[in-house]
Design a protein around this motif. Structure first.
Motif, mmCIF file in Angstrom:
data_model
loop_
_atom_site.group_PDB
_atom_site.id
_atom_site.type_symbol
_atom_site.label_atom_id
_atom_site.label_comp_id
_atom_site.label_asym_id
_atom_site.label_seq_id
_atom_site.Cartn_x
_atom_site.Cartn_y
_atom_site.Cartn_z
ATOM 1 N N GLY A 70 0.813 -1.208 0.000
ATOM 2 C CA GLY A 70 0.000 0.000 0.000
ATOM 3 C C GLY A 70 0.849 1.260 0.000
ATOM 4 N N LEU A 71 1.927 1.249 0.768
ATOM 5 C CA LEU A 71 2.814 2.410 0.803
ATOM 6 C C LEU A 71 3.512 2.634 -0.533
ATOM 7 C CD1 LEU A 71 4.380 2.088 4.355
ATOM 8 C CD2 LEU A 71 2.758 3.811 3.562
ATOM 9 N N MET A 72 3.870 1.550 -1.205
ATOM 10 C CA MET A 72 4.495 1.694 -2.524
ATOM 11 C C MET A 72 3.512 2.270 -3.534
ATOM 12 S SD MET A 72 6.799 -1.762 -2.690
ATOM 13 C CE MET A 72 7.498 -1.478 -4.295
ATOM 14 N N ILE A 73 2.258 1.851 -3.458
ATOM 15 C CA ILE A 73 1.244 2.385 -4.368
ATOM 16 C C ILE A 73 0.990 3.860 -4.071
ATOM 17 C CG2 ILE A 73 -1.194 2.226 -5.000
ATOM 18 C CD1 ILE A 73 -0.878 -0.847 -4.671
ATOM 19 N N VAL A 74 0.948 4.225 -2.802
ATOM 20 C CA VAL A 74 0.777 5.642 -2.439
ATOM 21 C C VAL A 74 1.971 6.461 -2.941
ATOM 22 C CG1 VAL A 74 0.704 7.237 -0.488
ATOM 23 C CG2 VAL A 74 -0.748 5.215 -0.494
ATOM 24 N N ALA A 75 3.185 5.921 -2.803
ATOM 25 C CA ALA A 75 4.375 6.629 -3.298
ATOM 26 C C ALA A 75 4.304 6.808 -4.813
ATOM 27 C CB ALA A 75 5.637 5.874 -2.907
ATOM 28 N N ALA A 76 3.794 5.801 -5.525
ATOM 29 C CA ALA A 76 3.647 5.911 -6.980
ATOM 30 C C ALA A 76 2.650 7.009 -7.336
ATOM 31 C CB ALA A 76 3.205 4.570 -7.568
ATOM 32 N N LEU A 77 1.553 7.106 -6.585
ATOM 33 C CA LEU A 77 0.565 8.148 -6.854
ATOM 34 C C LEU A 77 1.128 9.548 -6.585
ATOM 35 C CD1 LEU A 77 -2.644 6.471 -5.406
ATOM 36 C CD2 LEU A 77 -2.076 6.851 -7.804
ATOM 37 N N VAL A 78 1.906 9.679 -5.522
ATOM 38 C CA VAL A 78 2.526 10.974 -5.211
ATOM 39 C C VAL A 78 3.522 11.360 -6.300
ATOM 40 C CG1 VAL A 78 4.077 12.150 -3.598
ATOM 41 C CG2 VAL A 78 2.167 10.799 -2.736
ATOM 42 N N LEU A 79 4.328 10.406 -6.750
ATOM 43 C CA LEU A 79 5.289 10.692 -7.814
ATOM 44 C C LEU A 79 4.576 11.047 -9.113
ATOM 45 C CD1 LEU A 79 8.244 10.844 -8.579
ATOM 46 C CD2 LEU A 79 8.205 8.390 -9.019
ATOM 47 N N LEU A 80 3.484 10.368 -9.418
ATOM 48 C CA LEU A 80 2.705 10.700 -10.611
ATOM 49 C C LEU A 80 2.128 12.107 -10.514
ATOM 50 C CD1 LEU A 80 1.494 9.833 -13.315
ATOM 51 C CD2 LEU A 80 -0.437 8.893 -12.031
ATOM 52 N N ALA A 81 1.627 12.474 -9.348
ATOM 53 C CA ALA A 81 1.104 13.828 -9.163
ATOM 54 C C ALA A 81 2.205 14.863 -9.362
ATOM 55 C CB ALA A 81 0.489 13.964 -7.773
ATOM 56 N N ASN A 82 3.405 14.577 -8.863
ATOM 57 C CA ASN A 82 4.528 15.496 -9.062
ATOM 58 C C ASN A 82 4.870 15.649 -10.542
ATOM 59 O OD1 ASN A 82 5.071 16.305 -6.448
ATOM 60 N ND2 ASN A 82 6.280 14.484 -6.017
ATOM 61 N N VAL A 83 4.880 14.549 -11.273
ATOM 62 C CA VAL A 83 5.180 14.620 -12.706
ATOM 63 C C VAL A 83 4.119 15.448 -13.420
ATOM 64 C CG1 VAL A 83 5.309 13.254 -14.830
ATOM 65 C CG2 VAL A 83 6.520 12.494 -12.798
ATOM 66 N N LEU A 84 2.852 15.252 -13.057
ATOM 67 C CA LEU A 84 1.789 16.044 -13.694
ATOM 68 C C LEU A 84 1.951 17.526 -13.395
ATOM 69 C CD1 LEU A 84 -1.278 13.714 -13.122
ATOM 70 C CD2 LEU A 84 -0.029 14.116 -15.251
ATOM 71 N N ILE A 85 2.346 17.860 -12.189
ATOM 72 C CA ILE A 85 2.570 19.264 -11.840
ATOM 73 C C ILE A 85 3.758 19.824 -12.613
ATOM 74 C CG2 ILE A 85 3.326 20.791 -9.974
ATOM 75 C CD1 ILE A 85 1.627 19.025 -8.085
ATOM 76 N N TRP A 86 4.837 19.061 -12.705
ATOM 77 C CA TRP A 86 6.029 19.530 -13.425
ATOM 78 C C TRP A 86 5.745 19.718 -14.909
ATOM 79 C CZ3 TRP A 86 9.372 15.141 -11.036
ATOM 80 C CH2 TRP A 86 9.731 15.500 -9.743
ATOM 81 N N ALA A 87 4.908 18.854 -15.481
ATOM 82 C CA ALA A 87 4.666 18.884 -16.917
ATOM 83 C C ALA A 87 3.520 19.820 -17.302
ATOM 84 C CB ALA A 87 4.362 17.471 -17.410
ATOM 85 N N TRP A 88 2.819 20.375 -16.333
ATOM 86 C CA TRP A 88 1.683 21.257 -16.623
ATOM 87 C C TRP A 88 2.178 22.495 -17.384
ATOM 88 C CZ3 TRP A 88 -3.183 19.791 -15.772
ATOM 89 C CH2 TRP A 88 -4.177 20.733 -15.949
ATOM 90 N N PRO A 89 1.517 22.824 -18.482
ATOM 91 C CA PRO A 89 1.971 24.002 -19.241
ATOM 92 C C PRO A 89 1.702 25.292 -18.464
ATOM 93 C CG PRO A 89 -0.004 23.075 -20.215
ATOM 94 C CD PRO A 89 0.411 22.142 -19.110
ATOM 95 N N LEU A 90 2.659 26.165 -18.490
ATOM 96 C CA LEU A 90 2.535 27.451 -17.810
ATOM 97 C C LEU A 90 1.915 28.483 -18.742
ATOM 98 C CD1 LEU A 90 6.029 27.621 -16.098
ATOM 99 C CD2 LEU A 90 3.847 27.059 -15.031
ATOM 100 N N PRO A 91 1.104 29.404 -18.212
ATOM 101 C CA PRO A 91 0.551 30.463 -19.073
ATOM 102 C C PRO A 91 1.664 31.424 -19.502
ATOM 103 C CG PRO A 91 -0.049 30.843 -16.783
ATOM 104 C CD PRO A 91 0.636 29.509 -16.832
ATOM 105 N N ARG A 92 1.510 31.947 -20.653
ATOM 106 C CA ARG A 92 2.534 32.855 -21.187
ATOM 107 C C ARG A 92 2.141 34.278 -20.989
ATOM 108 N NH1 ARG A 92 7.120 30.437 -23.617
ATOM 109 N NH2 ARG A 92 6.649 28.257 -23.629
#
Length: 58
Positions: free
Chosen positions: A36-58
């Protein structure tokens, strides 16, 4: 500020590895807490990737 595509790719691979390993531990080995902890860590890492890859307004 843009994230390096190589780092994003490695993070996604780590997400798949964590989710797969967590599911395997959870179902096959009966180690529910670690799985369960590994799955939670995967979800947190996925959320971080989505935040990093989110396009910024220009």
């Amino acid at each position: 500020m843009h994230a390096d595509p190589t780092l994003l790719s490695l993070a996604i691979l780590a997400t798949f590895a964590l989710a797969g390993g967590g599911a395997w531990r959870f179902v096959r080995r009966g180690e529910r807490m670690q799985g369960g902890l590994m799955i939670v860590a995967a979800l947190v890492l996925l959320a971080n990737v989505l935040i990093w890859a989110w396009p910024l307004p220009r």
